[in-house]
Design an enzyme around this catalytic site. Structure first.
Site, short mmCIF file in Angstrom:
data_model
loop_
_atom_site.label_atom_id
_atom_site.label_comp_id
_atom_site.label_asym_id
_atom_site.label_seq_id
_atom_site.Cartn_x
_atom_site.Cartn_y
_atom_site.Cartn_z
N GLY A 172 0.74 -1.24 0.00
CA GLY A 172 0.00 0.00 0.00
C GLY A 172 0.78 1.30 0.00
O GLY A 172 0.18 2.37 -0.17
N PRO A 189 4.50 -4.93 -0.87
CA PRO A 189 4.28 -3.74 -1.70
C PRO A 189 4.20 -4.09 -3.18
O PRO A 189 4.86 -5.01 -3.64
CB PRO A 189 5.53 -2.89 -1.43
CG PRO A 189 6.59 -3.88 -1.06
CD PRO A 189 5.88 -4.99 -0.34
N GLY A 190 3.38 -3.37 -3.90
CA GLY A 190 3.29 -3.54 -5.35
C GLY A 190 3.66 -2.24 -6.03
O GLY A 190 4.75 -2.07 -6.58
N ARG A 191 2.76 -1.27 -5.93
CA ARG A 191 2.92 0.02 -6.59
C ARG A 191 4.29 0.66 -6.33
O ARG A 191 4.97 1.10 -7.26
CB ARG A 191 1.82 0.97 -6.11
CG ARG A 191 1.74 2.28 -6.89
CD ARG A 191 0.78 3.27 -6.21
NE ARG A 191 -0.48 2.65 -5.84
CZ ARG A 191 -1.54 2.55 -6.64
NH1 ARG A 191 -1.50 3.07 -7.84
NH2 ARG A 191 -2.64 1.94 -6.23
N TYR A 213 -10.79 5.76 -12.38
CA TYR A 213 -10.96 6.48 -11.11
C TYR A 213 -10.21 7.81 -11.05
O TYR A 213 -9.66 8.17 -10.02
CB TYR A 213 -10.65 5.59 -9.89
CG TYR A 213 -9.49 4.64 -9.98
CD1 TYR A 213 -9.72 3.26 -9.94
CD2 TYR A 213 -8.18 5.08 -10.09
CE1 TYR A 213 -8.67 2.36 -9.99
CE2 TYR A 213 -7.13 4.20 -10.15
CZ TYR A 213 -7.39 2.83 -10.10
OH TYR A 213 -6.34 1.96 -10.16
N CYS A 250 -12.67 5.04 -28.13
CA CYS A 250 -14.03 5.53 -28.33
C CYS A 250 -14.80 5.62 -27.03
O CYS A 250 -15.76 4.88 -26.80
CB CYS A 250 -14.75 4.65 -29.34
SG CYS A 250 -13.86 4.57 -30.89
N GLU A 251 -14.37 6.48 -26.17
CA GLU A 251 -15.03 6.80 -24.91
C GLU A 251 -14.70 8.24 -24.59
O GLU A 251 -13.52 8.61 -24.64
CB GLU A 251 -14.44 5.95 -23.76
CG GLU A 251 -14.85 4.50 -23.72
CD GLU A 251 -16.24 4.28 -23.15
OE1 GLU A 251 -16.69 5.12 -22.35
OE2 GLU A 251 -16.86 3.29 -23.53
C1 LIG Z 1 -3.04 -4.83 -4.03
C2 LIG Z 1 -2.47 -5.55 -2.87
C3 LIG Z 1 -1.17 -5.30 -2.47
C4 LIG Z 1 -0.29 -4.26 -3.11
O1 LIG Z 1 -0.78 -2.99 -2.95
P1 LIG Z 1 0.09 -1.73 -3.45
O2 LIG Z 1 -0.77 -0.57 -3.13
O3 LIG Z 1 0.29 -1.92 -4.90
O4 LIG Z 1 1.36 -1.75 -2.68
C5 LIG Z 1 -0.67 -6.05 -1.43
N1 LIG Z 1 -1.42 -6.99 -0.82
C6 LIG Z 1 -2.68 -7.26 -1.17
C7 LIG Z 1 -3.44 -8.31 -0.48
C8 LIG Z 1 -3.25 -6.55 -2.22
O5 LIG Z 1 -4.52 -6.80 -2.56
#
Ligand SMILES: *Cc1c(COP(=O)(O)O)cnc(C)c1O
Length: 439
Positions: free
Chosen positions: A251, A294-296, A337, A365-366
């Site tokens: 997150g 973490p992802g983002r 969003y 086309c939106e």
């Molecule tokens: C989406 C998600 C993440 C990663 O969230 P980021 O905001 O991209 O860091 C981690 N854990 C779970 C369970 C998620 O659904």
């Protein structure tokens, strides 16, 4: 400054030609060589942020890093991130298969999701995914059945809703939350009881939560840790268990525009570690293995998208639209969003001549296919290359073939070299799954 606090790749600069350069590669040349729209990913930036996470959490040796694959899942990026010692959070058969094919150690993989199919759970067990985060009662039953049938013991976490809701810049704590993800805290005793009594092929290792995305608060992580440690201690005592794992989710936010001021990796690490140490002492759980996923913040600012500017139009007494050769199919976030992005013209990033406030429109086309509203650019013209920043996360992974366009390719750049890591789709690719049986 931490990597996630920069809105550009760390190697981003203007070269001698006056062009934007990333990873030592001239972005205008990249656009020419590979075509546009093009996802460009800077290896150095990803490596740097992974290193920052590891360093920031060094003071808690039982911390395990996982990358949330849904942000960006390809063979090359999975390899790159695995090299940094990260495991993977996956949410579908496709993501499981991708990390498997990338050669990831499957014991470092966690399978998560609120409606995993029978086939997906079976695949996860067959490929020895390390942990499955179970979302609900019916999944417990299904998973136990599959595991029993395969004669395997599956190690699970219970996905819980910790009663903290995050609205990105502020958050609220409530007793119960109406969320599609996980067990309410009031339901986990029931789940633990069922597992112990009935589900002999499931081994409960701990609990898992994820409080939101694009988070700018640090304290929320401290609160989450307190709740998860408290619940582990309570369940261990009540059911005579020795669960010793918590997964605190991902997150951490990134800087899409100058208005965004995310905390650094180090700042959230300090809050998490001090909360962990105090909670472990308070609830006397003994040392816990703690996963963060973490992802983002791992891939977002490593990535940019290059577009070629096409037609422009001035609505009389209204907006000036500048259209690019991509849009909501390669980046659906603004349409979905109202996500905000920043951009520069890659062939004249330093120019301040004839600055105009324009709206960058996609080609789809939106009416909602607008990438950036009201951005100041120096006389954007047909043929200019637009570089949109912070597209490494949730762009390619959310892309579509809307309007029957070929998905864009992706190149990795590093040390003045570039390599294709995802091929641009061809027209033949587009029709390759069509059957022409006419009934
Ligand atoms: C989406 C998600 C993440 C990663 O969230 P980021 O905001 O991209 O860091 C981690 N854990 C779970 C369970 C998620 O659904």
């Amino acid at each position: 400054m931490s990597t996630n606090q920069s809105s550009e790749p760390l190697t981003c600069r203007v070269n001698a030609k006056g062009h934007l350069e990333i990873g030592g590669c001239d972005t205008v040349e990249l656009a020419k060589k590979y075509g546009t729209p093009l996802y460009v990913l800077d290896k150095f930036t990803i490596k740097s942020v992974c290193a920052e996470y590891k360093k920031a959490f060094q003071a808690y040796p039982k911390m395990r890093m996982m990358f949330a694959s849904k942000a960006l899942c390809t063979i090359a990026t999975s390899k790159l991130i695995a090299e940094e010692g990260f495991g993977f959070d996956v949410v579908s058969a496709g993501e499981i298969f991708t990390v498997y094919k990338a050669g990831v150690d499957m014991s470092t993989v966690l399978f998560n999701g609120n409606n995993k199919s029978f086939e997906e759970l079976s695949l996860a067990i067959d490929l020895n995914v390390g942990r499955i985060s179970v979302d609900n009662f019916s999944e417990l039953e299904t998973l136990n059945k599959i595991a029993a049938h395969k004669n395997k013991i599956v190690q699970i976490l219970l996905r819980v809703t910790p009663g903290i809701e995050c609205h990105t810049h502020e958050y609220i704590q409530t007793g119960h939350l109406d969320s599609k993800f996980g067990f309410d805290l009031s339901q986990i005793d029931g789940a633990a009881g069922l597992i112990l009594d009935n589900y002999k092929n499931l081994e409960l290792k701990g609990i898992h939560a994820h409080i939101g995305s694009q988070i700018f608060e640090t304290k929320i992580y401290g609160d989450e840790v307190q709740i998860l440690v408290r619940e582990i201690a309570r369940l261990n005592e009540k059911f005579k268990l020795n669960m010793n794992e918590i997964n605190i989710g991902g997150g951490l936010g990134v800087k899409y525009t100058n208005a965004d001021n995310p905390p650094s990796v180090e700042e959230i690490a300090d809050v998490i570690i001090s909360s962990l140490n105090s909670a472990i002492e308070k609830y006397r759980t003994g040392a816990l293995v703690v996963y963060i996923e973490p992802g983002r913040s791992i891939v977002s600012n490593a990535g940019v998208t290059l577009y070629t500017i096409g037609s422009s139009k001035q609505v009389p007494c209204g907006t000036k639209y500048v259209a690019v050769d991509g849009g909501m199919a390669d980046n659906p976030r603004p349409a979905m969003y109202q996500a905000l992005y920043s951009a520069l013209i890659a062939n004249k990033p330093n120019s301040v001549e004839n600055l105009q406030t324009v709206t960058i429109a996609g080609k789809f086309c939106e009416s909602g296919d607008i990438l950036i509203k009201n951005i100041q650019l120096p006389s954007p013209a047909n043929g200019d290359i637009l570089c949109v920043f912070n597209t490494g996360a949730y762009n390619y992974s959310m892309s579509s073939n809307y309007n029957r366009v070929q998905k864009s390719g992706m190149v990795l750049v590093n040390n003045s070299q570039s390599a294709i890591i995802v091929y641009r789709e061809t027209l033949e690719d587009l029709i390759s799954h069509d059957a022409d049986e006419l009934l």
